[in-house]
Design a protein around this motif. Structure first.
Motif, PDB file in Angstrom:
ATOM      1  N   MET A 115     -39.153-102.198 -91.534  1.00  0.00           N
ATOM      2  CA  MET A 115     -39.686-100.863 -91.710  1.00  0.00           C
ATOM      3  C   MET A 115     -40.353-100.379 -90.419  1.00  0.00           C
ATOM      4  SD  MET A 115     -38.800-100.067 -94.806  1.00  0.00           S
ATOM      5  CE  MET A 115     -37.297-101.014 -94.430  1.00  0.00           C
ATOM      6  N   SER A 116     -40.610 -99.066 -90.351  1.00  0.00           N
ATOM      7  CA  SER A 116     -41.167 -98.475 -89.146  1.00  0.00           C
ATOM      8  C   SER A 116     -42.562 -99.009 -88.849  1.00  0.00           C
ATOM      9  CB  SER A 116     -41.230 -96.950 -89.309  1.00  0.00           C
ATOM     10  OG  SER A 116     -42.018 -96.367 -88.296  1.00  0.00           O
ATOM     11  N   LYS A 117     -42.755 -99.472 -87.607  1.00  0.00           N
ATOM     12  CA  LYS A 117     -44.080 -99.932 -87.188  1.00  0.00           C
ATOM     13  C   LYS A 117     -45.080 -98.780 -87.217  1.00  0.00           C
ATOM     14  CE  LYS A 117     -46.964-102.919 -85.295  1.00  0.00           C
ATOM     15  NZ  LYS A 117     -47.471-104.088 -86.035  1.00  0.00           N
ATOM     16  N   ALA A 118     -44.616 -97.563 -86.912  1.00  0.00           N
ATOM     17  CA  ALA A 118     -45.502 -96.405 -86.954  1.00  0.00           C
ATOM     18  C   ALA A 118     -46.041 -96.183 -88.360  1.00  0.00           C
ATOM     19  CB  ALA A 118     -44.766 -95.163 -86.455  1.00  0.00           C
ATOM     20  N   ASP A 119     -45.197 -96.401 -89.376  1.00  0.00           N
ATOM     21  CA  ASP A 119     -45.666 -96.290 -90.763  1.00  0.00           C
ATOM     22  C   ASP A 119     -46.749 -97.313 -91.050  1.00  0.00           C
ATOM     23  OD1 ASP A 119     -43.931 -94.216 -91.456  1.00  0.00           O
ATOM     24  OD2 ASP A 119     -42.369 -95.570 -92.150  1.00  0.00           O
ATOM     25  N   GLU A 120     -46.513 -98.548 -90.640  1.00  0.00           N
ATOM     26  CA  GLU A 120     -47.481 -99.622 -90.909  1.00  0.00           C
ATOM     27  C   GLU A 120     -48.832 -99.302 -90.266  1.00  0.00           C
ATOM     28  OE1 GLU A 120     -45.916-103.328 -89.604  1.00  0.00           O
ATOM     29  OE2 GLU A 120     -44.035-103.112 -90.714  1.00  0.00           O
ATOM     30  N   LEU A 121     -48.815 -98.852 -89.027  1.00  0.00           N
ATOM     31  CA  LEU A 121     -50.055 -98.536 -88.339  1.00  0.00           C
ATOM     32  C   LEU A 121     -50.754 -97.333 -88.969  1.00  0.00           C
ATOM     33  CD1 LEU A 121     -48.915 -99.055 -84.641  1.00  0.00           C
ATOM     34  CD2 LEU A 121     -50.461-100.511 -85.954  1.00  0.00           C
ATOM     35  N   PHE A 122     -49.972 -96.341 -89.368  1.00  0.00           N
ATOM     36  CA  PHE A 122     -50.551 -95.145 -89.983  1.00  0.00           C
ATOM     37  C   PHE A 122     -51.226 -95.487 -91.311  1.00  0.00           C
ATOM     38  CE2 PHE A 122     -50.367 -91.382 -92.705  1.00  0.00           C
ATOM     39  CZ  PHE A 122     -50.929 -90.420 -91.882  1.00  0.00           C
ATOM     40  N   VAL A 123     -50.556 -96.259 -92.139  1.00  0.00           N
ATOM     41  CA  VAL A 123     -51.114 -96.637 -93.443  1.00  0.00           C
ATOM     42  C   VAL A 123     -52.388 -97.454 -93.256  1.00  0.00           C
ATOM     43  CG1 VAL A 123     -50.723 -98.033 -95.513  1.00  0.00           C
ATOM     44  CG2 VAL A 123     -48.927 -96.492 -94.679  1.00  0.00           C
ATOM     45  N   SER A 124     -52.351 -98.415 -92.327  1.00  0.00           N
ATOM     46  CA  SER A 124     -53.537 -99.241 -92.068  1.00  0.00           C
ATOM     47  C   SER A 124     -54.699 -98.392 -91.584  1.00  0.00           C
ATOM     48  CB  SER A 124     -53.189-100.321 -91.042  1.00  0.00           C
ATOM     49  OG  SER A 124     -54.334-101.058 -90.684  1.00  0.00           O
ATOM     50  N   MET A 125     -54.426 -97.445 -90.675  1.00  0.00           N
ATOM     51  CA  MET A 125     -55.468 -96.578 -90.151  1.00  0.00           C
ATOM     52  C   MET A 125     -56.078 -95.718 -91.257  1.00  0.00           C
ATOM     53  SD  MET A 125     -55.061 -93.632 -87.194  1.00  0.00           S
ATOM     54  CE  MET A 125     -53.592 -93.016 -88.014  1.00  0.00           C
ATOM     55  N   CYS A 126     -55.244 -95.133 -92.085  1.00  0.00           N
ATOM     56  CA  CYS A 126     -55.737 -94.271 -93.152  1.00  0.00           C
ATOM     57  C   CYS A 126     -56.581 -95.063 -94.148  1.00  0.00           C
ATOM     58  CB  CYS A 126     -54.579 -93.597 -93.870  1.00  0.00           C
ATOM     59  SG  CYS A 126     -53.749 -92.324 -92.885  1.00  0.00           S
ATOM     60  N   ARG A 127     -56.164 -96.264 -94.484  1.00  0.00           N
ATOM     61  CA  ARG A 127     -56.940 -97.079 -95.423  1.00  0.00           C
ATOM     62  C   ARG A 127     -58.281 -97.484 -94.823  1.00  0.00           C
ATOM     63  NH1 ARG A 127     -51.757-100.450 -97.825  1.00  0.00           N
ATOM     64  NH2 ARG A 127     -51.274 -98.935 -99.492  1.00  0.00           N
ATOM     65  N   THR A 128     -58.277 -97.774 -93.533  1.00  0.00           N
ATOM     66  CA  THR A 128     -59.547 -98.095 -92.854  1.00  0.00           C
ATOM     67  C   THR A 128     -60.503 -96.917 -92.926  1.00  0.00           C
ATOM     68  OG1 THR A 128     -58.512 -99.678 -91.342  1.00  0.00           O
ATOM     69  CG2 THR A 128     -60.590 -98.680 -90.629  1.00  0.00           C
ATOM     70  N   ILE A 129     -59.999 -95.720 -92.661  1.00  0.00           N
ATOM     71  CA  ILE A 129     -60.851 -94.528 -92.694  1.00  0.00           C
ATOM     72  C   ILE A 129     -61.357 -94.269 -94.110  1.00  0.00           C
ATOM     73  CG2 ILE A 129     -60.912 -92.023 -92.328  1.00  0.00           C
ATOM     74  CD1 ILE A 129     -58.735 -92.476 -90.150  1.00  0.00           C
ATOM     75  N   LEU A 130     -60.465 -94.289 -95.083  1.00  0.00           N
ATOM     76  CA  LEU A 130     -60.845 -93.961 -96.460  1.00  0.00           C
ATOM     77  C   LEU A 130     -61.781 -95.000 -97.066  1.00  0.00           C
ATOM     78  CD1 LEU A 130     -57.387 -92.719 -97.785  1.00  0.00           C
ATOM     79  CD2 LEU A 130     -59.377 -91.302 -97.264  1.00  0.00           C
ATOM     80  N   ASP A 131     -61.554 -96.281 -96.748  1.00  0.00           N
ATOM     81  CA  ASP A 131     -62.333 -97.355 -97.381  1.00  0.00           C
ATOM     82  C   ASP A 131     -63.635 -97.661 -96.650  1.00  0.00           C
ATOM     83  OD1 ASP A 131     -60.277 -97.525 -99.187  1.00  0.00           O
ATOM     84  OD2 ASP A 131     -59.359 -99.313 -98.292  1.00  0.00           O
ATOM     85  N   HIS A 132     -63.660 -97.427 -95.329  1.00  0.00           N
ATOM     86  CA  HIS A 132     -64.823 -97.860 -94.550  1.00  0.00           C
ATOM     87  C   HIS A 132     -65.409 -96.765 -93.661  1.00  0.00           C
ATOM     88  CE1 HIS A 132     -63.756-101.898 -95.842  1.00  0.00           C
ATOM     89  NE2 HIS A 132     -62.541-101.712 -95.362  1.00  0.00           N
TER      90      HIS A 132
END
Length: 282
Positions: free
Chosen positions: A1-18
């Motif tokens: 899968m796209s590495k850009a997707d993985e990084l985007f999802v991780s970044m968004c979860r970091t922002i929303l959760d922390h």
């Protein structure tokens, strides 16, 4: 899968959760109805994209690659600060009656400075250094000019680019890498837009210099998700992910200033549905 997707999802979860909320604080941005645009923010997000592996286009939803390329050429090739030289309408709300956005973006890239070798504007100096002193540690463009901020209709968000050359063992060609510094980013509206823009800029400059396009290091000081974007982001990051598209440039074009959006080649771009009507905080 796209590495850009993985990084985007991780970044968004970091922002929303922390992340830190700005709700109730004094904030500059406003929604169209005049309400303050509060956000959840994270400090110091850093993502790395290796263009030798894949092109970093999001597949959770499509990114308009030709429009992104047109804007980056507007800034760094056409060196314009007038929306009449741009083929999209994303800057319309910051333009005056003549189309100018003030002394911002392309205006700053066009400013000339004196060097021992003569006068150069910012982009011409990058290309000169990559040709003559590729291992210089001073190959930089910077649009955050304090003395001109009061004449900019919007302060630059992605404001500084540093180029750095490396060489892989056994590789005859040099590798060109880039660091993009961004003081602030609306993650939903602009994250992948900026990523693909500067990936394309890196590819075009590398082609001009006869180098391999390597890593794009993207540093975001304040990565934020606006309050009215939160439900959109939560839905987006749960979507299926797809392989990255194949993106290349017309092999016949060598000079940076000769590139147009017609020279962008995009193949096998599979993405989820577009999110329409994203509210924009101004």
């Amino acid at each position: 899968m796209s590495k850009a997707d993985e990084l985007f999802v991780s970044m968004c979860r970091t922002i929303l959760d922390h992340g830190t909320t700005t709700e109730g604080e004094v904030v500059r941005p406003r929604w169209d109805d005049g309400a303050p645009a509060y956000a959840i923010k994270a400090f110091g997000i850093t993502n790395r994209y290796d263009l030798r592996r894949e092109f970093p286009a999001l597949t959770l939803r499509p990114t308009a690659l030709k429009s992104a390329m047109d804007e980056v050429l507007w800034i760094y090739s056409r060196k314009s600060n007038n929306i009449n030289d741009l083929n999209s309408h994303i800057w319309d709300q910051w333009a005056d009656e003549s189309g100018s956005i003030g002394k911002a973006y392309g205006y700053q890239i066009a400013q000339r400075s004196c060097y021992a070798e003569g006068e150069f504007d910012q982009m011409d100096r990058v290309l000169y250094d990559l040709e003559h002193t590729p291992f210089s540690r001073r190959i930089i463009t910077n649009m955050y000019t304090f003395s001109d901020l009061h004449e900019m209709n919007l302060y630059p968000c992605a404001y500084s680019v540093t180029y750095n050359v490396t060489q892989e063992a056994g590789d005859e060609r040099l590798t060109l890498n880039m660091v993009l510094m961004q003081r602030s980013q609306d993650v939903l509206a602009a994250n992948n837009w900026n990523v693909v823009q500067y990936a394309l800029l890196l590819m075009m400059v590398a082609r001009h210099a006869g180098m391999v396009a390597g890593e794009l290091l993207h540093v975001i000081v304040d990565a934020h998700i606006y309050d009215r974007h939160v439900p959109l982001v939560r839905e987006l990051i749960e979507r299926p992910q797809h392989p990255a598209p194949r993106v290349s440039l017309n092999p016949e074009v060598r000079n940076f200033y000769d590139f147009t959006t017609d020279d962008l080649i995009v193949e096998d771009y599979v993405a989820g549905p577009q999110i329409k009507g994203i509210p924009v905080a101004v």
